[in-house]
Design a protein around this motif. Structure first.
Motif, PDB file in Angstrom:
ATOM      1  N   UNK A 183       3.955 -13.575  -2.963  1.00 20.16           N
ATOM      2  CA  UNK A 183       3.563 -15.120  -2.423  1.00 20.16           C
ATOM      3  C   UNK A 183       2.694 -14.445  -0.843  1.00 20.16           C
ATOM      4  N   UNK A 184       3.516 -13.853   0.126  1.00 23.84           N
ATOM      5  CA  UNK A 184       3.736 -13.277   1.280  1.00 23.84           C
ATOM      6  C   UNK A 184       3.585 -12.203   1.561  1.00 23.84           C
ATOM      7  N   UNK A 185       3.789 -11.184   2.453  1.00 24.61           N
ATOM      8  CA  UNK A 185       4.634 -10.047   2.459  1.00 24.61           C
ATOM      9  C   UNK A 185       4.862  -9.536   3.840  1.00 24.61           C
ATOM     10  N   UNK A 237       0.509  -1.165  -0.301  1.00 24.91           N
ATOM     11  CA  UNK A 237      -0.224   0.136  -0.084  1.00 24.91           C
ATOM     12  C   UNK A 237       0.783   1.398   0.295  1.00 24.91           C
ATOM     13  N   UNK A 238       0.488   2.160   0.454  1.00 17.04           N
ATOM     14  CA  UNK A 238       1.205   3.544   0.329  1.00 17.04           C
ATOM     15  C   UNK A 238       1.895   3.901   1.540  1.00 17.04           C
ATOM     16  N   UNK A 239       1.112   3.222   2.675  1.00 16.74           N
ATOM     17  CA  UNK A 239       2.336   3.328   3.971  1.00 16.74           C
ATOM     18  C   UNK A 239       3.787   3.477   4.339  1.00 16.74           C
ATOM     19  N   UNK A 244      -1.641   0.467   5.610  1.00 21.28           N
ATOM     20  CA  UNK A 244      -1.011  -0.646   5.040  1.00 21.28           C
ATOM     21  C   UNK A 244      -1.856  -1.638   4.060  1.00 21.28           C
ATOM     22  N   UNK A 245      -1.366  -2.568   3.385  1.00 23.12           N
ATOM     23  CA  UNK A 245      -2.149  -3.821   2.900  1.00 23.12           C
ATOM     24  C   UNK A 245      -3.178  -4.550   3.813  1.00 23.12           C
TER      25      UNK A 245
END
Length: 229
Positions: A147-149, A63-65, A102-103
């Motif tokens: 896959x993961x963040x 996201x943009x965070x 944040x996503x």
């Protein structure tokens, strides 16, 4: 039948030719003693990743965070951290926006010290550096979806997460982390990379010693080198 005199002349000419060839060879070698053989190859350097590509990856996965902390050198490392054969990436970031930016699928985790990682309520008033990690899908981290963040931060002695270094002297922002490949020939006295590491690891400097961050198959683990305080 050749006469003795003819044989002596032929022998003399042959010896003289061998001597001339030997001199030419020695002169050629002396002029360029470090000339590599035809089979010698210069190791290929890892391609540089543009900042625009990294910004796009951060925005797509987090996201943009967040924003990349580009003042560090290096500020990112690309490798196969989870050992699945696909390339992943770690980026040092500054948390700049609220949690709402944040996503939702980002896993926030503090592998360094307890307590649990708490996202800053006011990032502007509480500047926080973190490690953003993208586990790439089969094509790699540059091809979404990932896959993961992971967003790793919390109290730690890591130099690269010390916000005071962001605007410090250039030498204080350089060589604070490095990639240690799983099958590296660079053996260390402290047994790194750990046997539990599923893929490539990240070596991170502290004031006292080096430390290592690695994926153990479930989450990221962090250890200081033996003898660290």
């Amino acid at each position: 039948m050749r006469t003795t005199k003819q044989l002596q002349i032929n022998h003399s000419l042959t010896a003289r030719a061998v001597f001339i060839l030997l001199v030419i060879f020695l002169l050629t070698f002396a002029a360029n003693p470090h000339r590599p053989s035809a089979q010698t190859k210069t190791p290929a350097k890892a391609p540089q990743i543009s900042q625009s590509t990294l910004r796009e990856a951060l925005k797509s996965s987090f996201g943009s965070a967040l924003e990349a902390a580009t003042t560090f050198n290096p500020f990112y490392l690309a490798g196969d951290f989870n050992g699945d054969g696909a390339q992943d990436i770690l980026i040092v970031v500054r948390i700049k926006g609220p949690h709402s930016e944040l996503a939702q699928d980002v896993k926030i985790y503090n592998p360094f010290e307890r307590p649990k990682a708490v996202y800053p309520a006011n990032p502007a008033a509480n500047p926080t550096l973190a490690l953003a990690i993208i586990h790439g899908s089969k094509p790699g981290w540059q091809t979404p979806p990932a896959l993961e963040n992971f967003l790793l931060f919390g109290g730690s002695p890591l130099l690269i997460l010390n916000y005071g270094r962001v605007n410090g002297e250039p030498q204080d922002r350089k060589d604070l982390m490095e990639l240690l490949r799983k099958r590296s020939t660079k053996y260390r006295a402290d047994g790194w990379p750990p046997a539990a590491a599923k893929g490539d690891s990240i070596v991170l400097g502290t004031e006292a010693t080096d430390s290592i961050l690695y994926w153990n198959g479930k989450n990221y683990r962090w250890e200081e080198a033996s003898g660290g305080e």
